[in-house]
Design an enzyme around this catalytic site. Structure first.
Site, PDB file in Angstrom:
ATOM      1  N   SER A 140       0.894  -1.206  -0.014  1.00  9.85           N
ATOM      2  CA  SER A 140       0.012   0.061   0.024  1.00  9.85           C
ATOM      3  C   SER A 140       0.879   1.252  -0.056  1.00  9.85           C
ATOM      4  CB  SER A 140      -0.820   0.234   1.296  1.00  9.85           C
ATOM      5  OG  SER A 140      -1.608   1.095   1.510  1.00  9.85           O
ATOM      6  N   TYR A 153      -1.953  -0.887  10.238  1.00  8.15           N
ATOM      7  CA  TYR A 153      -1.920  -1.091   8.605  1.00  8.15           C
ATOM      8  C   TYR A 153      -0.638  -0.580   8.144  1.00  8.15           C
ATOM      9  CZ  TYR A 153      -4.097  -1.230   4.195  1.00  8.15           C
ATOM     10  OH  TYR A 153      -4.308  -1.201   2.627  1.00  8.15           O
TER      11      TYR A 153
HETATM   12  P1  NAD Z   1     -11.340  -5.694   0.138  1.00 10.83           P
HETATM   13  O1  NAD Z   1     -11.665  -5.510   1.570  1.00 10.83           O
HETATM   14  O2  NAD Z   1     -12.391  -5.631  -1.144  1.00 10.83           O
HETATM   15  O3  NAD Z   1     -10.750  -7.148  -0.263  1.00 10.83           O
HETATM   16  C1  NAD Z   1     -10.056  -7.812   0.449  1.00 10.83           C
HETATM   17  C2  NAD Z   1     -10.306  -9.122   0.819  1.00 10.83           C
HETATM   18  O4  NAD Z   1      -9.457  -9.761   1.599  1.00 10.83           O
HETATM   19  C3  NAD Z   1     -11.592  -9.637   1.257  1.00 10.83           C
HETATM   20  O5  NAD Z   1     -12.291 -10.591   0.172  1.00 10.83           O
HETATM   21  C4  NAD Z   1     -11.639 -10.142   2.362  1.00 10.83           C
HETATM   22  O6  NAD Z   1     -12.401 -11.174   2.683  1.00 10.83           O
HETATM   23  C5  NAD Z   1     -10.117 -10.733   2.226  1.00 10.83           C
HETATM   24  N1  NAD Z   1      -9.567 -11.000   3.618  1.00 10.83           N
HETATM   25  C6  NAD Z   1      -9.679 -10.471   4.665  1.00 10.83           C
HETATM   26  N2  NAD Z   1      -9.130 -11.167   5.775  1.00 10.83           N
HETATM   27  C7  NAD Z   1      -8.567 -12.533   5.137  1.00 10.83           C
HETATM   28  C8  NAD Z   1      -8.020 -13.489   5.809  1.00 10.83           C
HETATM   29  N3  NAD Z   1      -7.739 -13.668   7.224  1.00 10.83           N
HETATM   30  N4  NAD Z   1      -7.856 -14.586   4.858  1.00 10.83           N
HETATM   31  C9  NAD Z   1      -8.134 -14.427   3.459  1.00 10.83           C
HETATM   32  N5  NAD Z   1      -8.719 -13.519   2.969  1.00 10.83           N
HETATM   33  C10 NAD Z   1      -8.935 -12.471   3.984  1.00 10.83           C
HETATM   34  O7  NAD Z   1     -10.270  -4.566  -0.229  1.00 10.83           O
HETATM   35  P2  NAD Z   1      -9.125  -4.418  -1.478  1.00 10.83           P
HETATM   36  O8  NAD Z   1      -9.147  -3.077  -1.810  1.00 10.83           O
HETATM   37  O9  NAD Z   1      -9.682  -5.337  -2.673  1.00 10.83           O
HETATM   38  O10 NAD Z   1      -7.805  -5.034  -0.828  1.00 10.83           O
HETATM   39  C11 NAD Z   1      -6.980  -5.611  -1.619  1.00 10.83           C
HETATM   40  C12 NAD Z   1      -5.541  -5.379  -0.960  1.00 10.83           C
HETATM   41  O11 NAD Z   1      -5.389  -3.951  -1.597  1.00 10.83           O
HETATM   42  C13 NAD Z   1      -5.317  -5.604   0.546  1.00 10.83           C
HETATM   43  O12 NAD Z   1      -4.054  -5.932   0.660  1.00 10.83           O
HETATM   44  C14 NAD Z   1      -5.387  -4.024   0.708  1.00 10.83           C
HETATM   45  O13 NAD Z   1      -4.649  -3.464   2.019  1.00 10.83           O
HETATM   46  C15 NAD Z   1      -4.686  -3.232  -0.316  1.00 10.83           C
HETATM   47  N6  NAD Z   1      -5.071  -1.828  -0.595  1.00 10.83           N
HETATM   48  C16 NAD Z   1      -6.063  -1.382  -0.707  1.00 10.83           C
HETATM   49  C17 NAD Z   1      -6.251  -0.058  -0.904  1.00 10.83           C
HETATM   50  C18 NAD Z   1      -7.612   0.285  -1.165  1.00 10.83           C
HETATM   51  O14 NAD Z   1      -7.643   1.649  -1.190  1.00 10.83           O
HETATM   52  N7  NAD Z   1      -8.860  -0.301  -1.445  1.00 10.83           N
HETATM   53  C19 NAD Z   1      -5.277   0.904  -1.024  1.00 10.83           C
HETATM   54  C20 NAD Z   1      -4.035   0.172  -0.843  1.00 10.83           C
HETATM   55  C21 NAD Z   1      -3.850  -1.130  -0.557  1.00 10.83           C
END
Ligand code: NAD
Length: 270
Positions: A140, A153
Site C-alpha cells: 500500500s 496497517y
Molecule cells: P477488500 O476489502 O475488498 O478485499 C480484501 C479481501 O481480503 C476480502 O475479500 C476479504 O474477505 C479478504 N480477507 C480478509 N481477511 C482475510 C483472511 N484472514 N484470509 C483471507 N482473506 C481475507 O479490499 P481491497 O481493496 O480489494 O484490498 C486488496 C488489497 O489491497 C489489500 O491487501 C489492501 O490492504 C490493499 N490496498 C487497498 C487499498 C484501497 O484503497 N482499497 C489501498 C492500498 C492497498
C-alpha cells in the site's frame, strides 16, 4: 494467445475487490486461477462465473499454516503445479494510535504481514519445482507514507515491502521474481465500505490526487498481471506505486485550499 497461458496462479482475498479483478483478468489471459478467501459464498460465485475449467475456489485464512498447506496440496492435485501467487488479502483498522488495542494491532499483523510471509513460504518450493514463478505482494501507499489513524496497517504494509525485497534477493537464483504493488485509494469495499457513488469518491480524491479521481480495482489488476507475466521478466524486488500521482506531490489548488486571492507568480496580488 494470453499472457498467462499454461500458468496456475493462487490469488488470496479473491472474493471481491482487487483480488476478484485479478482472478478474472488472469483467467482471461489464459491462467488457471485458485481463488481463495474467507468469504466463501462470494468466492464460490466468482469462481463459478469465471468457469470451472479456469477457476477453483478454496477457503484460505491467510494467517493459518494449515490452510496454506491444504490449498497448495489441492492446487497441485487439481492443476498439476503452481506458477504464481498474488498475496492480496488484507484488512485495515482505523483509529488513533493511543486508542489502538494490542488485539486490533495483532489482528492486522496476522492477516497482512504473517499472511504474506506464510504465503511466500508455502509457494516458494512449488514455484522452484515448476522451474520458476512469480509472487506479487499487495502492499500500500501506507507502506511508503505516514498516514494518520492507520498505525497497524502502515506497519504491516511497510513490512510487506521489506519482505518483498528480502524474498526477491533470496529466491532469484531459483527463478522466482517477487514484487510489491503499492496502491493509493482504490474503489473497493475496503476504501468505500458504504458503497458511495463513484462520482462522490472522485470528487473527494480530486483535491488529493493529481489524476483527480479514485483508482479502479481493474487498474491494479492490470499492474499485477504485468508483474505476473513475462512482460516484467527483468524486474524483481521492487515496490510499484499505483496512486494517480498521490505520492508525486500535492494537487491542492488555491481554490480547494480556500485561498481566494492567491499571490501571482511575480509576487503581486491581483
Ligand atoms: P477488500 O476489502 O475488498 O478485499 C480484501 C479481501 O481480503 C476480502 O475479500 C476479504 O474477505 C479478504 N480477507 C480478509 N481477511 C482475510 C483472511 N484472514 N484470509 C483471507 N482473506 C481475507 O479490499 P481491497 O481493496 O480489494 O484490498 C486488496 C488489497 O489491497 C489489500 O491487501 C489492501 O490492504 C490493499 N490496498 C487497498 C487499498 C484501497 O484503497 N482499497 C489501498 C492500498 C492497498
Amino acid at each position: 494467445m494470453g499472457k498467462l497461458d499454461g500458468r496456475v496462479v493462487i490469488v488470496t482475498g479473491a472474493a471481491r475487490g482487487q483480488g476478484e479483478q485479478e482472478a478474472r483478468l488472469f483467467a482471461a489471459e489464459g491462467a488457471r486461477v485458485v481463488l481463495t478467501d474467507v468469504l466463501d459464498d462470494l468466492g464460490e460465485s466468482v469462481a463459478k462465473d469465471i468457469g470451472e475449467d479456469r477457476a477453483r475456489y478454496l477457503r484460505l485464512d491467510v494467517g493459518s499454516e494449515e490452510d496454506w498447506a491444504a490449498v497448495i496440496r489441492d492446487a497441485k492435485e487439481t492443476f498439476g503445479a503452481v506458477h504464481g501467487l498474488v498475496n492480496n488479502a488484507g484488512i485495515a483498522r482505523f483509529g488513533e494510535l493511543a486508542d489502538t488495542s494490542l488485539e486490533d494491532f495483532e489482528q492486522v499483523v496476522r492477516v497482512n504481514q504473517t499472511g504474506t510471509f506464510l504465503g511466500m513460504r508455502a509457494v516458494a518450493p512449488e514455484l522452484a519445482a515448476a522451474g520458476g514463478g512469480t509472487i506479487v505482494n499487495i502492499a500500500s501507499l501506507a507502506g511508503l507514507l505516514g498516514l494518520p489513524h492507520l498505525i497497524s496497517y502502515t506497519a504491516t504494509k511497510a513490512a510487506v515491502i521489506g519482505m518483498t525485497r528480502a524474498a526477491a534477493v533470496e529466491l532469484a537464483p531459483r527463478g522466482i521474481r517477487v514484487n510489491a504493488v503499492c496502491p493509493g485509494g482504490i474503489d473497493t469495499p475496503m476504501a468505500n465500505p458504504g458503497g458511495a457513488p463513484l462520482a462522490d469518491l472522485d470528487g473527494f480524491y480530486r483535491t488529493l490526487v493529481p489524476l483527480g479521481r479514485i483508482g479502479r480495482a481493474s487498474e491494479v489488476a492490470a499492474l499485477a498481471l504485468f508483474l505476473t507475466s513475462d512482460d516484467s521478466s527483468y524486474i524483481t524486488g521492487q515496490p510499484f506505486v499505483i496512486d494517480g500521482g498521490w505520492t508525486a506531490g500535492a494537487r491542492l489548488t488555491p481554490e480547494a485550499a480556500g485561498v481566494t486571492n492567491p499571490p501571482s507568480p511575480g509576487g503581486a496580488s491581483s
